[in-house]
Write a protein that holds these residues in place. Structure first.
Motif, PDB file in Angstrom:
ATOM      1  N   ARG A 206       0.834  -1.193   0.000  1.00 40.97           N
ATOM      2  CA  ARG A 206       0.000   0.000   0.000  1.00 40.97           C
ATOM      3  C   ARG A 206       0.869   1.242   0.000  1.00 40.97           C
ATOM      4  N   VAL A 207       0.617   2.157  -0.915  1.00 46.76           N
ATOM      5  CA  VAL A 207       1.431   3.365  -1.040  1.00 46.76           C
ATOM      6  C   VAL A 207       1.154   4.330   0.097  1.00 46.76           C
ATOM      7  N   VAL A 208      -0.106   4.430   0.513  1.00 45.09           N
ATOM      8  CA  VAL A 208      -0.508   5.340   1.587  1.00 45.09           C
ATOM      9  C   VAL A 208      -1.164   4.526   2.698  1.00 45.09           C
ATOM     10  N   THR A 209      -0.668   4.678   3.930  1.00 42.30           N
ATOM     11  CA  THR A 209      -1.243   4.000   5.090  1.00 42.30           C
ATOM     12  C   THR A 209      -1.424   5.006   6.215  1.00 42.30           C
ATOM     13  N   ASP A 210      -2.004   4.550   7.316  1.00 43.52           N
ATOM     14  CA  ASP A 210      -2.151   5.378   8.526  1.00 43.52           C
ATOM     15  C   ASP A 210      -2.784   6.732   8.235  1.00 43.52           C
ATOM     16  N   TYR A 211      -3.790   6.729   7.364  1.00 40.88           N
ATOM     17  CA  TYR A 211      -4.451   7.994   7.035  1.00 40.88           C
ATOM     18  C   TYR A 211      -5.329   8.425   8.205  1.00 40.88           C
ATOM     19  N   ARG A 212      -5.171   9.688   8.605  1.00 43.77           N
ATOM     20  CA  ARG A 212      -5.998  10.206   9.687  1.00 43.77           C
ATOM     21  C   ARG A 212      -6.198  11.712   9.516  1.00 43.77           C
ATOM     22  N   THR A 213      -7.224  12.205  10.175  1.00 44.84           N
ATOM     23  CA  THR A 213      -7.513  13.637  10.138  1.00 44.84           C
ATOM     24  C   THR A 213      -6.884  14.300  11.349  1.00 44.84           C
ATOM     25  N   ILE A 214      -6.139  15.363  11.091  1.00 41.97           N
ATOM     26  CA  ILE A 214      -5.402  16.061  12.131  1.00 41.97           C
ATOM     27  C   ILE A 214      -5.955  17.472  12.271  1.00 41.97           C
ATOM     28  N   THR A 215      -6.130  17.923  13.486  1.00 43.84           N
ATOM     29  CA  THR A 215      -6.563  19.294  13.737  1.00 43.84           C
ATOM     30  C   THR A 215      -5.345  20.137  14.089  1.00 43.84           C
ATOM     31  N   THR A 216      -5.062  21.136  13.286  1.00 43.71           N
ATOM     32  CA  THR A 216      -3.902  22.002  13.510  1.00 43.71           C
ATOM     33  C   THR A 216      -4.194  22.998  14.627  1.00 43.71           C
TER      34      THR A 216
END
Length: 367
Positions: A206-216
């Protein structure tokens, strides 16, 4: 001449900006590129600005015109103090430039491909013997996230886990993607994904893993997914953690797109398919657009075996503007004789303050 900085790719957007800032500071610059007419335009523009700021003492930049092999030969002939490589794809240009450096000439580039950064770092012993400092990844992603990791880990024991996130916000100017950037995208896709697990680099299908939304800290919610990048290698070396994930806001947000990326990886390894796709990518046109968020960010979360967790942020403006400032800061320090001979990432050789000197602002907790 060892008091000069040679900028390879000086007619490109970033190369031009780096050359302009160096020249405005009074640093002798050698402009190097293949297109004489465009190079003369850059030289004349830089000379005019420098004359206004520095007066009659301003020194007009010298030029070196030719293809890539000609520029390699010119490096040995001109013997500059520092070579700034802005010519992509860095997986193909970094090593040839490094091998063309005469003893005592230092090097930096803007690479963010894992393989390109790794290629340069593997020249550590050779560079040390030649009295050279080689600094790959002297741009937004590596400098921004590595500086946060270096700061969080300073004086601490070896951490267990590190995650870094490079969240770029960039204004785009009208034009095409271009062949160099298209080739870089192809290289990243062909390499596939990667993480550090149990102290080893692990390639993933998988090219992209551990995708998550981050609040800056500004309150923006941004998605970021991990992959193989220069940021991964820099964060690993800076922390020596067992597990490292390096994520980017450039990762596709659509789960369906992420799911088919392994197919793209396989296709980009087939030469005819790669040539076809690179040709199509390079012709993609962009319109002028402001940056999507007020700030770009470098972010790191560090976890230690005893359960302690620390997070840090570095606030920036436009990521491309920061890249110019970081490269200029590294080039200036190298020209002044700072840094130990060898091959090393920017934050390790110059410390966490490098990113602050380039315009970053440390934010330890959400405001």
């Amino acid at each position: 001449m060892h008091d000069e900085v040679m900028v390879l790719g000086a007619t490109g957007r970033t190369g031009r900006a780096i050359a302009a800032e160096l020249h405005a500071r009074g640093v002798p610059v050698v402009l190097a590129a293949r297109d004489r007419a465009r190079l003369e335009e850059v030289r004349d523009a830089l000379s005019a600005v420098a004359s206004e700021r520095l007066g009659p003492a301003a020194r007009s930049p010298r030029m070196v015109v030719g293809g890539f092999s000609d520029l390699l030969a010119a490096i040995g002939r001109e013997r500059p103090g520092v070579v700034v490589n802005t010519v992509g794809p860095f997986t193909r240009t970094a090593l040839p430039v490094v091998r063309a450096l005469p003893p005592g000439t230092h090097y930096l580039d803007l690479s963010n491909e894992y393989a390109a950064v790794d290629d340069v770092l593997r020249q550590d012993r050779r560079a040390a013997v030649a009295g050279q400092v080689l600094v790959p990844g002297a741009g937004f992603g590596v400098v921004a996230v590595e500086s946060v990791v270096v700061r969080l880990c300073d004086g601490e024991p070896r951490p267990r886990r590190v995650r870094v996130d490079a969240i770029a916000s960039v204004a785009t100017e009208a034009g095409t993607l271009g062949s160099a950037l298209a080739e870089s995208i192809a290289d990243v896709a062909a390499f596939g994904g990667a993480q550090v697990r149990d102290g080893r680099l692990v390639r993933t299908r998988r090219v992209v893993t551990d995708y998550r939304t981050i609040t800056t800290p500004d309150g923006d919610r941004v998605g970021a997914g991990s992959g193989a990048s220069g940021e991964l290698l820099a964060a690993w070396l800076a922390s020596d953690a067992d597990d490292v994930v390096a994520a980017s806001a450039l990762a596709p947000a659509n789960p369906a797109v992420r799911a088919v990326l392994p197919l793209a990886t396989a296709l980009f390894r087939i030469a005819p398919v790669r040539r076809f796709v690179v040709g199509r990518l390079s012709a993609i046109r962009f319109e002028d657009r402001p940056r999507p968020r007020a700030s770009s960010w470098g972010h790191a979360r560090v976890e230690w075996p005893d359960g302690r967790v620390r997070e840090g942020w570095l606030r920036l403006g436009d990521a491309s503007v920061f890249t110019t400032a970081a490269a200029v800061e590294v080039a200036t320090r190298l020209l002044q004789g700072e840094g130990r001979p060898g091959a090393v990432t920017p934050g390790v050789v110059f410390g966490a303050d490098l990113a602050v000197a380039a315009g970053g602002v440390v934010v330890d907790a959400p405001a």
